[in-house]
Design a protein around this motif. Structure first.
Motif, PDB file in Angstrom:
ATOM      1  N   VAL A  41       1.033  -0.907   0.058  1.00  0.00           N
ATOM      2  CA  VAL A  41       0.319   0.062  -0.004  1.00  0.00           C
ATOM      3  C   VAL A  41       0.887   1.236  -0.005  1.00  0.00           C
ATOM      4  N   VAL A  42       0.992   1.951  -1.130  1.00  0.00           N
ATOM      5  CA  VAL A  42       1.279   3.593  -1.110  1.00  0.00           C
ATOM      6  C   VAL A  42       0.511   4.588  -0.510  1.00  0.00           C
ATOM      7  N   ARG A  43       0.716   5.365  -0.398  1.00  0.00           N
ATOM      8  CA  ARG A  43      -0.036   6.916  -0.427  1.00  0.00           C
ATOM      9  C   ARG A  43      -0.136   7.628  -2.063  1.00  0.00           C
ATOM     10  N   GLY A  44      -1.230   7.442  -2.148  1.00  0.00           N
ATOM     11  CA  GLY A  44      -1.453   7.862  -3.590  1.00  0.00           C
ATOM     12  C   GLY A  44      -1.765   7.285  -4.108  1.00  0.00           C
ATOM     13  N   GLU A  45      -2.520   8.156  -5.661  1.00  0.00           N
ATOM     14  CA  GLU A  45      -3.159   7.548  -6.319  1.00  0.00           C
ATOM     15  C   GLU A  45      -2.902   7.535  -7.601  1.00  0.00           C
ATOM     16  N   LEU A  46      -1.766   5.758  -7.405  1.00  0.00           N
ATOM     17  CA  LEU A  46      -1.263   5.326  -9.214  1.00  0.00           C
ATOM     18  C   LEU A  46      -1.996   5.115  -9.965  1.00  0.00           C
ATOM     19  N   ASP A  47      -1.807   6.100 -11.225  1.00  0.00           N
ATOM     20  CA  ASP A  47      -2.660   5.713 -12.956  1.00  0.00           C
ATOM     21  C   ASP A  47      -2.247   4.672 -13.349  1.00  0.00           C
ATOM     22  N   SER A  48      -2.996   4.139 -13.528  1.00  0.00           N
ATOM     23  CA  SER A  48      -3.414   2.636 -14.638  1.00  0.00           C
ATOM     24  C   SER A  48      -1.663   2.281 -15.707  1.00  0.00           C
TER      25      SER A  48
ATOM     26  N   ASN B 193       4.739  -6.278 -12.960  1.00  0.00           N
ATOM     27  CA  ASN B 193       4.675  -6.895 -13.368  1.00  0.00           C
ATOM     28  C   ASN B 193       3.554  -7.532 -13.293  1.00  0.00           C
ATOM     29  N   GLY B 194       2.513  -7.310 -13.728  1.00  0.00           N
ATOM     30  CA  GLY B 194       1.162  -7.637 -13.385  1.00  0.00           C
ATOM     31  C   GLY B 194      -0.001  -8.032 -12.085  1.00  0.00           C
ATOM     32  N   MET B 195       1.304  -7.052 -11.184  1.00  0.00           N
ATOM     33  CA  MET B 195      -0.096  -7.034  -9.703  1.00  0.00           C
ATOM     34  C   MET B 195      -1.564  -6.120  -9.796  1.00  0.00           C
ATOM     35  N   GLN B 196      -2.218  -6.900  -9.624  1.00  0.00           N
ATOM     36  CA  GLN B 196      -3.662  -6.264  -9.185  1.00  0.00           C
ATOM     37  C   GLN B 196      -3.206  -5.554  -8.988  1.00  0.00           C
ATOM     38  N   MET B 197      -3.843  -3.810  -9.422  1.00  0.00           N
ATOM     39  CA  MET B 197      -4.451  -2.532  -8.409  1.00  0.00           C
ATOM     40  C   MET B 197      -5.327  -1.700  -7.933  1.00  0.00           C
ATOM     41  N   ASN B 198      -4.935  -1.453  -7.127  1.00  0.00           N
ATOM     42  CA  ASN B 198      -6.606  -0.397  -6.324  1.00  0.00           C
ATOM     43  C   ASN B 198      -6.292   0.490  -5.911  1.00  0.00           C
ATOM     44  N   ARG B 199      -7.357   1.186  -6.524  1.00  0.00           N
ATOM     45  CA  ARG B 199      -6.925   2.729  -5.686  1.00  0.00           C
ATOM     46  C   ARG B 199      -8.297   3.304  -4.816  1.00  0.00           C
ATOM     47  N   VAL B 200      -8.345   3.441  -3.697  1.00  0.00           N
ATOM     48  CA  VAL B 200      -9.139   4.084  -2.833  1.00  0.00           C
ATOM     49  C   VAL B 200      -8.661   5.639  -2.086  1.00  0.00           C
ATOM     50  N   GLU B 201      -9.722   6.516  -2.355  1.00  0.00           N
ATOM     51  CA  GLU B 201      -9.630   7.491  -1.465  1.00  0.00           C
ATOM     52  C   GLU B 201      -8.006   7.415  -0.976  1.00  0.00           C
ATOM     53  N   GLY B 202      -7.104   7.809  -2.253  1.00  0.00           N
ATOM     54  CA  GLY B 202      -5.775   9.063  -1.660  1.00  0.00           C
ATOM     55  C   GLY B 202      -5.079   7.733  -1.497  1.00  0.00           C
ATOM     56  N   THR B 203      -5.229   6.548  -1.767  1.00  0.00           N
ATOM     57  CA  THR B 203      -4.327   5.775  -1.934  1.00  0.00           C
ATOM     58  C   THR B 203      -4.432   4.083  -2.738  1.00  0.00           C
ATOM     59  N   THR B 204      -2.635   3.386  -3.129  1.00  0.00           N
ATOM     60  CA  THR B 204      -3.197   1.994  -4.322  1.00  0.00           C
ATOM     61  C   THR B 204      -2.492   1.740  -3.526  1.00  0.00           C
ATOM     62  N   THR B 205      -3.570  -0.060  -3.611  1.00  0.00           N
ATOM     63  CA  THR B 205      -2.597  -1.391  -3.390  1.00  0.00           C
ATOM     64  C   THR B 205      -2.972  -2.046  -4.400  1.00  0.00           C
TER      65      THR B 205
END
Length: 91
Positions: free
Chosen positions: A21-28, A35-47
């Motif tokens: 989990v990182v702070r900030g919404e990482l663009d797709s 390398n194919g990790m699933q990205m989910n952006r929620v309220e200012g974080t990216t998982t």
């Protein structure tokens, strides 16, 4: 005199699923860097969730977050995808 034995760790990072989990919404468009990790952006974080093959790859991901100016909030190993020698009945 006894020879020192190499230290082995039963739980290795190899073949484990991680949630990062990182702070900030990482663009797709940056997904290819992970390398194919699933990205989910929620309220200012990216998982990012997915398999990390070894420690070198994990450290590479952490370095990329730093290069992108993102603050690392957490790194969690979810489960191992490979079995340890004791789980296979070997020692």
């Amino acid at each position: 005199m006894r020879q020192p034995r190499a230290v082995t760790h039963e739980r290795s990072v190899k073949g484990a699923t991680y949630r990062i989990v990182v702070r900030g919404e990482l663009d797709s468009r940056f997904a290819c860097l992970f390398n194919g990790m699933q990205m989910n952006r929620v309220e200012g974080t990216t998982t990012l969730t997915g398999e990390v093959i070894d420690q070198a790859q994990l450290h590479g991901y952490i370095g990329r977050f730093e290069e992108l100016g993102l603050e690392l909030l957490s790194v969690e190993q979810m489960r191992e995808t490979t079995t340890s020698p004791s789980e296979r009945g070997q020692s």
